[in-house]
Design an enzyme around this catalytic site. Structure first.
Site, PDB file in Angstrom:
ATOM      1  N   GLU A   1      -6.613  21.832  45.180  1.00 29.34           N
ATOM      2  CA  GLU A   1      -7.684  21.879  46.194  1.00 29.34           C
ATOM      3  C   GLU A   1      -8.992  21.333  45.632  1.00 29.34           C
ATOM      4  O   GLU A   1      -9.859  20.905  46.384  1.00 29.34           O
ATOM      5  CB  GLU A   1      -7.906  23.313  46.684  1.00 29.34           C
ATOM      6  CG  GLU A   1      -8.390  24.259  45.585  1.00 29.34           C
ATOM      7  CD  GLU A   1      -8.764  25.658  46.078  1.00 29.34           C
ATOM      8  OE1 GLU A   1      -9.093  25.818  47.267  1.00 29.34           O
ATOM      9  OE2 GLU A   1      -8.712  26.594  45.262  1.00 29.34           O
TER      10      GLU A   1
ATOM     11  N   LEU B   1      -0.557  32.721  49.968  1.00 26.53           N
ATOM     12  CA  LEU B   1       0.829  33.045  49.616  1.00 26.53           C
ATOM     13  C   LEU B   1       1.067  32.932  48.113  1.00 26.53           C
ATOM     14  O   LEU B   1       1.780  33.732  47.524  1.00 26.53           O
ATOM     15  CB  LEU B   1       1.790  32.101  50.349  1.00 26.53           C
ATOM     16  CG  LEU B   1       1.791  32.182  51.876  1.00 26.53           C
ATOM     17  CD1 LEU B   1       2.422  30.940  52.474  1.00 26.53           C
ATOM     18  CD2 LEU B   1       2.514  33.439  52.346  1.00 26.53           C
ATOM     19  N   GLN B   2       0.448  31.927  47.485  1.00 29.67           N
ATOM     20  CA  GLN B   2       0.701  31.666  46.068  1.00 29.67           C
ATOM     21  C   GLN B   2       0.097  32.717  45.148  1.00 29.67           C
ATOM     22  O   GLN B   2       0.509  32.839  44.006  1.00 29.67           O
ATOM     23  CB  GLN B   2       0.182  30.279  45.677  1.00 29.67           C
ATOM     24  CG  GLN B   2      -1.327  30.137  45.746  1.00 29.67           C
ATOM     25  CD  GLN B   2      -1.791  28.705  45.823  1.00 29.67           C
ATOM     26  OE1 GLN B   2      -1.623  27.937  44.903  1.00 29.67           O
ATOM     27  NE2 GLN B   2      -2.377  28.333  46.968  1.00 29.67           N
ATOM     28  N   ARG B   3      -0.886  33.466  45.624  1.00 22.87           N
ATOM     29  CA  ARG B   3      -1.474  34.452  44.719  1.00 22.87           C
ATOM     30  C   ARG B   3      -0.987  35.871  44.991  1.00 22.87           C
ATOM     31  O   ARG B   3      -1.258  36.776  44.209  1.00 22.87           O
ATOM     32  CB  ARG B   3      -3.007  34.388  44.773  1.00 22.87           C
ATOM     33  CG  ARG B   3      -3.644  35.027  45.973  1.00 22.87           C
ATOM     34  CD  ARG B   3      -5.166  35.015  45.863  1.00 22.87           C
ATOM     35  NE  ARG B   3      -5.743  35.794  46.936  1.00 22.87           N
ATOM     36  CZ  ARG B   3      -7.017  35.749  47.309  1.00 22.87           C
ATOM     37  NH1 ARG B   3      -7.852  34.941  46.682  1.00 22.87           N
ATOM     38  NH2 ARG B   3      -7.458  36.497  48.282  1.00 22.87           N
TER      39      ARG B   3
ATOM     40  N   ILE C   1      -5.389  33.760  38.609  1.00 21.52           N
ATOM     41  CA  ILE C   1      -4.320  32.780  38.799  1.00 21.52           C
ATOM     42  C   ILE C   1      -4.796  31.404  38.340  1.00 21.52           C
ATOM     43  O   ILE C   1      -3.994  30.564  37.962  1.00 21.52           O
ATOM     44  CB  ILE C   1      -3.810  32.706  40.258  1.00 21.52           C
ATOM     45  CG1 ILE C   1      -4.891  32.265  41.232  1.00 21.52           C
ATOM     46  CG2 ILE C   1      -3.200  34.012  40.697  1.00 21.52           C
ATOM     47  CD1 ILE C   1      -4.336  31.864  42.602  1.00 21.52           C
ATOM     48  N   ASP C   2      -6.110  31.170  38.347  1.00 28.96           N
ATOM     49  CA  ASP C   2      -6.643  29.855  37.982  1.00 28.96           C
ATOM     50  C   ASP C   2      -6.416  29.512  36.510  1.00 28.96           C
ATOM     51  O   ASP C   2      -6.459  28.345  36.135  1.00 28.96           O
ATOM     52  CB  ASP C   2      -8.137  29.790  38.284  1.00 28.96           C
ATOM     53  CG  ASP C   2      -8.414  29.815  39.773  1.00 28.96           C
ATOM     54  OD1 ASP C   2      -7.539  29.375  40.532  1.00 28.96           O
ATOM     55  OD2 ASP C   2      -9.487  30.287  40.171  1.00 28.96           O
TER      56      ASP C   2
ATOM     57  N   GLY D   1      -7.009  26.130  42.942  1.00 26.67           N
ATOM     58  CA  GLY D   1      -7.593  25.660  41.676  1.00 26.67           C
ATOM     59  C   GLY D   1      -8.789  24.773  41.969  1.00 26.67           C
ATOM     60  O   GLY D   1      -8.634  23.574  42.165  1.00 26.67           O
ATOM     61  N   ARG D   2      -9.954  25.374  42.013  1.00 23.77           N
ATOM     62  CA  ARG D   2     -11.153  24.637  42.407  1.00 23.77           C
ATOM     63  C   ARG D   2     -11.623  23.702  41.293  1.00 23.77           C
ATOM     64  O   ARG D   2     -12.047  22.589  41.549  1.00 23.77           O
ATOM     65  CB  ARG D   2     -12.247  25.666  42.731  1.00 23.77           C
ATOM     66  CG  ARG D   2     -13.352  25.159  43.632  1.00 23.77           C
ATOM     67  CD  ARG D   2     -12.879  24.982  45.044  1.00 23.77           C
ATOM     68  NE  ARG D   2     -13.963  24.568  45.930  1.00 23.77           N
ATOM     69  CZ  ARG D   2     -13.805  23.864  47.031  1.00 23.77           C
ATOM     70  NH1 ARG D   2     -12.605  23.469  47.389  1.00 23.77           N
ATOM     71  NH2 ARG D   2     -14.822  23.543  47.790  1.00 23.77           N
TER      72      ARG D   2
END
EC number: 2.7.1.90
Lengths: 415, 415
Positions: B245, B298-300, B144-145, B190-191
């Site tokens: 994040e 939830l988003q992934r 997802i990133d 998203g680190r």
């Protein structure tokens, strides 16, 4: 009361839902079509808009945009949390409301909200009767909390329930991918009643949901909670927990506000909320990987997961309010009268006195909760499952939702 | 390499997504149909399942359940976060993998994951080449990133982006219903790269999204952030903020880990996470009502909002991996090659060397971010919008999702 002719006001109040605008659409479209209603006015931010003479002429709106209201979450007219004083103590607001009603010849008032809003509606209704101003007043129920009494359920609840159940099913899949084990704690709205947290049990019923569910109807014990989590984690390698934000200890203290070891007594629990606090407690007690998730506002505005049953009933409630008022009824709230049997689920509207609806809270029956107080039983499923049926054919643009855009033409700008 | 005949292994690794199972479905169904592949084995928890000889015979699965994989979020085979040692330092794992490959005559290996997983895939590939064990190895991208290099985008990103954009549109509606004003801060995953937080800008583009967006590509300044929020709040009466994040100060310290005044130096920021910390900072600095919301897992896993484009591309990536391997290719990762022009969006698969894909991070170009560092620009929209197009016709039962249930018949149980 005889058949009145005049303007109507529709106001929205309290926390928004995914379908409160469907009720507004039901009121507005039915009112616009009524020969007895000369003008349909929307109040900006509920009763505050009436007090401030901030009213929109809904007849000026594009019919296509009004049609989009059923797909638009939140309160399109704006909402408020404003409690009217006891008119025997201070009747300032009531006099002002009467003044506005007279100014626009308002003969119909529809108020769309929860417990407090029905209280507002009830007080205005009683005042108008007392001063002899003919105006038919009908409440239209709304609350994701589902705690209004006198109605089988509340428009707004089912869509939030569907969002919660679907999200929990997805989280259950996500929260068990590693072989290292995780505890996930999902915080769900509901300060005093556990209808929303209980909806997480629909996911469990469907085979992919929380192992443990805690409702505010049962006193919470941190000790029993930690023992429950430990047992499930040791048995299955993972644990998904759903908790109502309103869980409280035996002395009535909300768990979210208690100064537990997780906050070191600095009282900063509110920084992260209940899910974070419980996650920290589990981490400390069991030493396992844990994550707290708060569904927060997402659960009440998730119109992309709205229940078609809910949207239809919300619209019907608005429509029924106008039909009742123009038929001469007043001082009532629209309620939903439902049957669930072998032939399926049926729902029709009925009317109950506003006094009955105002300021009482309906809770989950204790025998719908497991004896251990950590889950829900079949009667809850039988109650809630019919409500979440059906999917909306949402209008999309570029893969994203299309929401109503109201022009909000102010009546004062037109004078 | 010549045309090999033998078994294949498919493994899933790293954080799950809404569509990683669509890629698995693409690999499994294509492999089951391939005359060169004698047996299709699924690894339990990625490479850890290979090391532990925990393999499932995918030929035993019900075809109908395999078909449901495209609608099932998370990693159906189980995932892991396991980094292989440098084989020159410690080749224990590699010898074990070779042993398992030999035991089952594995001639094809497909690994479905992100940066670290492509590193694993690359190391195994290089080792097998070195020891002269013929085995075609292809990586299938997932994250997802969206930070894998060498591919236009990554399967998994678009569905998370669609979830984020849709949720932000709904939150924008919800967060402005009162006339009293609110600041809402949404924390997005998203680190190191801001692709996901940037997707919140799609909501803004659609007219109902964050006023401010902060990505980790730009150093964060608390002072500038508070000034931005103050300005928007004073101008409009509300403010919706999206933050990655991974936002960090100029010295590299993550904002979520910094000991700010919001934590009183007790270092408890992790209790609530970044959204809660920023909310507390805004509350203290501006004295306004504020709420922090973390989209969290939830988003992934939000497969109910999956992008049809994403699901199709994820499936294609899996299919292309098997087709490439059985055609004799190895040591590659499937990548997406896309064009966006007046005639629309087109996507096809290509192959890039595993070495190129492993361990590099692709970030949002700085000129796609506003000069003030608090929003995204049109090139980001042009890039991301085509990816979120299309809705899945999800199979439902009783208004709730239907997920794949795999039998997971162990090979060791069959011996």
């Amino acid at each position: 009361m005889e058949n009145l002719k005049g303007a109507c006001i529709i106001g929205q109040s309290g926390g928004p839902t995914a379908v409160i605008n469907a009720s507004a659409q039901g009121v507005i479209q039915t009112a616009l079509a009524s020969p007895q209603i000369t003008r349909v006015l929307g109040a900006a931010h509920g009763i505050k808009g009436v007090l401030a003479d901030q009213l929109y002429d809904m007849g000026q709106e594009d019919p296509g945009q009004l049609e989009l209201l059923q797909f638009t979450p939140s309160s399109a007219l704006g909402s408020c949390r404003y409690k009217l004083a006891d008119p025997d103590v201070d009747d300032t607001d009531y006099k002002r409301i009467l003044e506005i009603f007279q100014k626009y010849d308002v003969r119909y008032f529809f108020y769309n909200g929860g417990n407090d809003s029905m209280d507002t509606c009830n007080k205005i209704s009683k005042y108008m009767q007392r001063v002899g101003y003919p105006c038919n007043i009908i409440g239209v129920p709304k609350t994701i909390d589902n705690d209004l009494s006198g109605t089988d359920h509340c428009p707004g609840y089912a869509s939030a329930a569907k969002y919660i159940a679907t999200s929990c099913m997805e989280l259950y899949q996500d929260a068990r991918v590693y072989d290292t084990g995780t505890v996930v704690i999902v915080e769900i709205m509901g300060r005093h009643a556990g209808w929303l947290a209980g909806a997480a049990g629909l996911a469990t019923w469907a085979g992919s949901g929380p192992d443990l569910i805690y409702l505010p109807e049962v006193d919470f014990s941190m000790e029993a909670f930690l023992a429950d989590v430990k047992r499930v984690y040791e048995d299955t390698g993972n644990c998904l927990v759903a908790v109502s934000e309103g869980i409280h200890y035996g002395d009535g203290t909300f768990v979210s506000e208690a100064k537990t070891s997780a906050t070191d007594g600095f009282g900063h629990a509110q920084l992260g909320g209940l899910a974070a606090l419980l996650a920290e407690s589990v981490k400390r007690a069991l030493g396992v990987k844990v994550r707290g998730i708060e569904l927060s506002l997402l659960q009440r505005c998730g119109s992309h997961l709205a229940s078609l049953t809910d949207v239809r009933e919300a619209y019907l409630a608005g429509k029924a309010a106008v039909e009742a008022a123009t038929a001469g009824l007043t001082d009532q709230m629209v309620a939903l009268d439902c049957t669930r049997d072998a032939s399926g689920y049926r729902c029709q509207t009925k009317l109950i006195p506003l006094t009955q609806a105002a300021n009482t809270e309906r809770k989950v029956p204790l025998d719908w909760i497991t004896p251990e107080g950590n889950g829900i039983r079949q009667p809850f499923i039988d109650y809630a499952l019919p409500l979440i049926q059906g999917e909306l054919q949402r209008p999309l643009a570029h893969g994203l939702p299309q929401f109503a855009h109201l022009k909000k033409v102010r009546t004062t700008d037109m004078d």
